[in-house]
Enzyme design. Sequence first.
Site, mmCIF file in Angstrom:
data_model
loop_
_atom_site.group_PDB
_atom_site.id
_atom_site.type_symbol
_atom_site.label_atom_id
_atom_site.label_comp_id
_atom_site.label_asym_id
_atom_site.label_seq_id
_atom_site.Cartn_x
_atom_site.Cartn_y
_atom_site.Cartn_z
ATOM 1 N N HIS A 186 0.847 -1.195 0.000
ATOM 2 C CA HIS A 186 0.000 0.000 0.000
ATOM 3 C C HIS A 186 0.879 1.240 0.000
ATOM 4 O O HIS A 186 1.775 1.383 0.836
ATOM 5 C CB HIS A 186 -0.919 0.011 1.226
ATOM 6 C CG HIS A 186 -1.922 1.131 1.214
ATOM 7 N ND1 HIS A 186 -3.125 1.035 0.539
ATOM 8 C CD2 HIS A 186 -1.884 2.370 1.754
ATOM 9 C CE1 HIS A 186 -3.795 2.167 0.691
ATOM 10 N NE2 HIS A 186 -3.054 2.995 1.429
ATOM 11 N N SER A 187 0.631 2.150 -0.937
ATOM 12 C CA SER A 187 1.355 3.408 -1.050
ATOM 13 C C SER A 187 2.854 3.131 -1.208
ATOM 14 O O SER A 187 3.266 2.455 -2.146
ATOM 15 C CB SER A 187 1.045 4.292 0.168
ATOM 16 O OG SER A 187 1.496 5.606 -0.015
ATOM 17 N N LEU A 188 3.684 3.609 -0.293
ATOM 18 C CA LEU A 188 5.124 3.331 -0.382
ATOM 19 C C LEU A 188 5.376 1.830 -0.474
ATOM 20 O O LEU A 188 6.280 1.389 -1.196
ATOM 21 C CB LEU A 188 5.846 3.911 0.832
ATOM 22 C CG LEU A 188 7.327 3.555 0.988
ATOM 23 C CD1 LEU A 188 8.149 4.080 -0.185
ATOM 24 C CD2 LEU A 188 7.868 4.078 2.309
#
Length: 257
Positions: free
Chosen positions: A97-99
Amino acid sequence: MYPTQELSATAERWITYPSPAPAARTKLLCLPYAGGGASLYRSWPALLPGVEVAAVQMPGHESRLGEPSHDRIEPLVDALATAAAPHLDKPYAIFGHSLGARVGFELARELRRRCLPGPVMLFASACRAPHVPRMPHPPVHAMSDPALLRMLRQMQTVPPEVLDDPDLASVLLPVMRADLNIVNSYEYTDEPALPCPIRVFGGTGDPEVREDDLYGWQAHTTSSFAVRMLPGGHLMIRQRAREITQTVGQAMAGIGC
């Protein structure tokens, strides 16, 4: 080369199992967002029957708080690939998720360079495609704590209750500085597309990642591709775990894992 005992200890620090399931046929290697840790995936084993959930704990985060955080993606991925290698003992997918999605993508490419087993599927959540340019965050190393707190509130990438707690915020800010520097310093390099399918999740109210940014992930697979949008902002994973894991479970079963 690492001594066997040291390598095993390193792997145990990096890879945690919220609910070990050695008899499961498949494994899901999960990576958290900036500032987050393995605890994000604590509830996932109950939502993914038949899949062993393995959560990545990066240095400087949660149980590894006393260790220096990485602030560049290359040494982070290099160390993670070494630690993950003993855990690739069954067909596995990567979820980030994200990074965590960016780190997961680079991990898949690094494992391929090392001729190690690759993921059967890559799940990228709340993260624009790696080659899509982004406006970098201001240089966080020079920011005062109040300025960084204001930026994090605007980004909506940290739960408000954490930022509102002075003790939690004081612990989180050094970790966020390092993680955001990974984001700012990331430079995409062209390599052949991955052979595994890619599935992408996005939040309809995410101010950081637009839906159009997600479709660029299709360029990074020679297999199938799909995007699913869910209600919520950048941290919709915290409210939409059931919907996300349902899609993940169906996708992994659908490719015969």
